[in-house]
Each structure stands twice: as structure tokens, then as C-alpha cells.
Design an enzyme around this catalytic site. Structure first.
Site, short mmCIF file in Angstrom:
data_model
loop_
_atom_site.label_atom_id
_atom_site.label_comp_id
_atom_site.label_asym_id
_atom_site.label_seq_id
_atom_site.Cartn_x
_atom_site.Cartn_y
_atom_site.Cartn_z
N THR A 23 -8.66 0.93 8.35
CA THR A 23 -9.16 1.28 10.25
C THR A 23 -10.23 0.09 10.57
O THR A 23 -9.69 0.13 11.76
CB THR A 23 -9.88 3.36 10.26
OG1 THR A 23 -9.03 3.82 9.85
CG2 THR A 23 -9.62 3.31 11.24
N GLY A 41 -9.88 4.16 2.09
CA GLY A 41 -10.61 5.48 2.86
C GLY A 41 -11.42 4.50 2.66
O GLY A 41 -12.65 5.14 2.98
N ASP A 85 0.78 -1.25 0.11
CA ASP A 85 0.40 -0.12 -0.20
C ASP A 85 1.52 1.25 0.31
O ASP A 85 2.08 1.18 0.23
CB ASP A 85 -1.38 -0.03 1.82
CG ASP A 85 -2.29 0.50 1.00
OD1 ASP A 85 -2.38 1.31 0.07
OD2 ASP A 85 -2.60 0.71 2.34
N HIS A 86 0.06 2.50 0.14
CA HIS A 86 0.89 3.66 -0.05
C HIS A 86 2.14 4.03 0.45
O HIS A 86 3.28 3.73 1.72
CB HIS A 86 0.31 4.76 0.54
CG HIS A 86 -1.15 5.16 0.74
ND1 HIS A 86 -1.25 5.96 -0.23
CD2 HIS A 86 -2.07 4.38 1.14
CE1 HIS A 86 -2.85 5.55 -0.43
NE2 HIS A 86 -3.50 4.78 0.72
N SER A 114 -13.22 2.34 5.36
CA SER A 114 -14.01 2.43 6.60
C SER A 114 -15.03 3.85 7.02
O SER A 114 -14.58 4.80 6.97
CB SER A 114 -13.15 2.09 7.74
OG SER A 114 -11.68 1.46 7.71
N ASN A 131 -10.06 -0.47 -1.18
CA ASN A 131 -9.07 -0.49 0.65
C ASN A 131 -9.60 -0.50 2.01
O ASN A 131 -10.37 0.36 1.68
CB ASN A 131 -8.19 0.07 0.45
CG ASN A 131 -7.36 0.26 -1.20
OD1 ASN A 131 -7.03 -0.92 -1.48
ND2 ASN A 131 -6.18 0.93 -0.55
N VAL A 132 -9.63 -1.53 2.27
CA VAL A 132 -10.33 -0.89 3.80
C VAL A 132 -9.03 -1.12 4.84
O VAL A 132 -7.71 -1.80 5.36
CB VAL A 132 -11.43 -2.14 4.41
CG1 VAL A 132 -11.74 -1.87 5.70
CG2 VAL A 132 -12.81 -2.02 3.36
N HIS A 173 -9.41 8.79 4.62
CA HIS A 173 -8.80 7.60 5.23
C HIS A 173 -8.58 7.83 6.89
O HIS A 173 -8.62 8.99 7.52
CB HIS A 173 -7.05 7.41 5.16
CG HIS A 173 -6.52 6.90 3.54
ND1 HIS A 173 -6.08 7.70 2.68
CD2 HIS A 173 -6.34 5.77 3.60
CE1 HIS A 173 -5.78 7.52 1.82
NE2 HIS A 173 -5.43 5.98 1.40
N GLY A 174 -9.30 6.47 7.78
CA GLY A 174 -9.51 7.25 9.07
C GLY A 174 -10.51 7.24 9.29
O GLY A 174 -11.74 7.34 8.30
P1 13P Z 1 -9.11 3.28 5.73
O1 13P Z 1 -7.96 2.75 7.15
O2 13P Z 1 -9.60 4.20 5.32
O3 13P Z 1 -10.54 2.26 5.89
O4 13P Z 1 -8.47 3.23 4.49
C1 13P Z 1 -8.01 2.55 3.99
C2 13P Z 1 -6.57 2.62 2.50
O5 13P Z 1 -7.49 3.16 2.08
C3 13P Z 1 -5.64 2.12 2.63
O6 13P Z 1 -4.74 2.43 1.73
#
Ligand code: 13P
Length: 284
Positions: free
Chosen positions: A234, A210, A85-86, A212, A231-232, A181-182
Site C-alpha cells: 500500500t 500488511g 503474492d496471494h 504499510s 510484505n509491503v 492489508h491496506g
Molecule cells: P500492505 O499493502 O498493507 O502493505 O500489505 C502488503 C501485503 O501484505 C501483500 O501481500
């Protein structure tokens, strides 16, 4: 099965007009739970490692994580992908590729457009020698704690999406359309019209970060308008913390090594219950 190419899984998602779900994981309990439920429901999934979650890890740990996911994938029939990821660190991306990650994200969203294009392209050039897929980010998804105005300024512009994809050669692109995100301060509202325009302008899978806290009704629509990777992180981590706290609270004064094994099973069960529900969104 051996790890599946992430590009191939995204293609399957596109053909099924849905999205694969990609979960941030840091350890065996999380990865095992994801792979087990994916196999049970026969739904492909992706396991992602977020570099910041690697705090204190070294290169061997990066390889260890990849080996663990490979080994879990080899015990099931359903396709499992492994994604970094990132990362905006070229050297780190190379380490991940060498460690066995079959897909990486180069995050140049903080950079001016031309620089984002130049560096994303550079990562693609290297990654394709290893048969590795590359996700980039266009616009900036940002953090749920930022104000809406700040984030709206950074939404992906459909008119430059086609040029970005063509010039970089990336295999998927993360778009900024209202997710972050978060933990959201308010229920997010995805800009589905913009998503549709980006989807029309591009011909590669789109990625929604993002994950969640976005209402399912919005996700269901987004998955039919080009989002093929979701993507999940948080909420999956929150459940993990909560389960550990619950277990420790119930066994506060006990000291017995078996409890640690039992805790692992307890946490896995909690994660798997969540995953069984979450994966219903993915309509493979
Ligand atoms: P969340 O943590 O907000 O679910 O996002 C996860 C994400 O996008 C990881 O790249």
C-alpha cells in the site's frame, strides 16, 4: 545474477536474524527502483506480483513480468527473488510457475483448516517438481478496514502451526498476529508474544503481511522473532500515485513525449528515496 531461490534468501535472512523485504510491484519503474536500491545497499529483496494487480493482463503479460524481473536481476550481484503474492487459484499458480515465478503463495486462509492443509499440500507437491517455493497462510491476516475483534478471531494459533507446516510441507508461512492489508484506521499493535510462540512451534520462515504503517520499533522486534519475509504494498503504491500526480501537476499544460520519460525518472527517484530508508530495516 540469475534470480535467486526465495527459500535461499529467506534462509539468509534467518541466519542474519532479520527479514527480507518483499515489495508489490506492477511495472518497470517499481521493479527497477527496488532492484537498483537493493544493489546499492547490498540487501537482498523480493519482487512480488499480486494477482489482483494483474487486472486485464493475460498469460503473456505474466511471462513478461517474470522476464522483466529476471532481466533486472541479471544486471546486479545482490540476490533478487520473484514471488507470486496471494493466489487461491490453482490454475493461475501453475501459469505463474510456468511463466518463471520461483516462489508462489497459496492463500487458503478463507478455507476451513483441513481444506487449507489439503490444498496447500497439493500446491507444494506440484511446485517442488519445478523447484519452486511455496508460502501458505495460517489464520487470516485480513484487511485494515475490518474491525479489530473480527481480525483477532482469525489470529494464527501457535498450537496448530507445527501441524500445519508438517502436513503441508510449505517453505514459509504467513501469520496473522495483528497486521492487516491496506491503510490502518489506528496504529497496529503486533502480538509479539504470539509470534514468539509460533516461532518456537515451527521451524520454517514466518511471513508478515500488511507491512504499510507498522511502526519500525515493532518491526525490529518481529524480525528477531522469526519474521524472515515482510510484505509491503500500500505505501509503495501510494507514493507511486502521489509522485505521478505531483509531476503532472507541475507540467499540466505541456505536451511533449520527453515529459513522459522525465516522469518515469522523476517517479523512480521518489521511489528510490523511500526504498533507501525502508531497506535500512532489513539488517543483512
Ligand atoms: P500492505 O499493502 O498493507 O502493505 O500489505 C502488503 C501485503 O501484505 C501483500 O501481500
Amino acid at each position: 545474477m540469475a534470480l535467486e531461490r526465495v527459500g535461499k534468501i529467506l534462509k539468509m535472512a534467518d541466519e542474519a536474524n532479520t527479514s527480507v523485504i518483499a515489495f508489490n510491484c506492477i511495472n518497470y519503474d517499481m521493479a527497477y527502483s527496488v532492484v537498483t536500491v537493493a544493489e546499492e545497499l547490498k540487501k537482498p529483496v523480493l519482487i512480488m506480483l499480486y494477482p489482483e494487480h494483474q487486472y486485464g493482463f493475460n498469460d503473456t503479460d505474466l511471462r513478461g513480468f517474470a522476464e522483466m524481473v529476471k532481466s533486472l536481476a541479471s544486471t546486479v550481484e545482490v540476490p533478487i527473488g520473484l514471488h507470486l503474492d496471494h493466489s487461491s487459484d490453482f490454475a493461475y499458480i501453475i501459469k505463474a510457475i510456468k511463466a518463471g515465478f520461483t516462489s508462489v503463495m497459496f492463500d487458503g486462509s478463507m478455507l476451513p483448516l483441513e481444506e487449507n492443509i489439503r490444498l496447500s499440500k497439493k500446491v507444494v507437491e506440484v511446485a517442488c517438481n519445478f523447484g519452486v517455493d511455496v508460502e501458505a497462510e495460517l489464520g487470516r491476516v485480513g484487511f485494515a478496514a475490518d474491525s479489530d475483534e473480527e481480525r483477532m478471531d482469525m489470529y494464527t494459533r501457535p498450537e496448530i502451526a507445527a501441524e500445519f507446516c508438517r502436513k503441508t510441507g510449505v517453505t514459509s508461512v504467513a501469520v496473522a498476529i495483528g497486521s492487516a492489508h491496506g491503510v490502518y484506521l489506528e496504529t497496529p499493535k503486533l502480538d509479539l508474544k504470539r509470534l514468539e510462540e509460533i516461532n518456537q512451534a515451527t521451524d520454517i520462515p514466518l511471513v508478515l503481511h500488511g507491512g504499510s504503517g507498522i511502526p519500525n520499533e515493532q518491526l525490529e522486534v518481529a524480525f528477531t522473532k522469526g519474521i524472515n519475509k515482510f510484505n509491503v504494498g500500500t505505501e509503495f503504491f501510494q507514493l507511486y500515485y502521489d509522485s505521478i500526480h505531483e509531476y503532472m501537476k507541475a507540467h499540466e499544460r505541456e505536451q511533449n513525449v520527453n515529459l513522459l520519460f522525465e516522469m518515469s525518472k522523476y517517479v523512480q527517484e521518489k521511489l528510490m528515496t523511500y526504498l533507501r530508508k525502508k531497506l535500512q530495516l532489513s539488517k543483512f
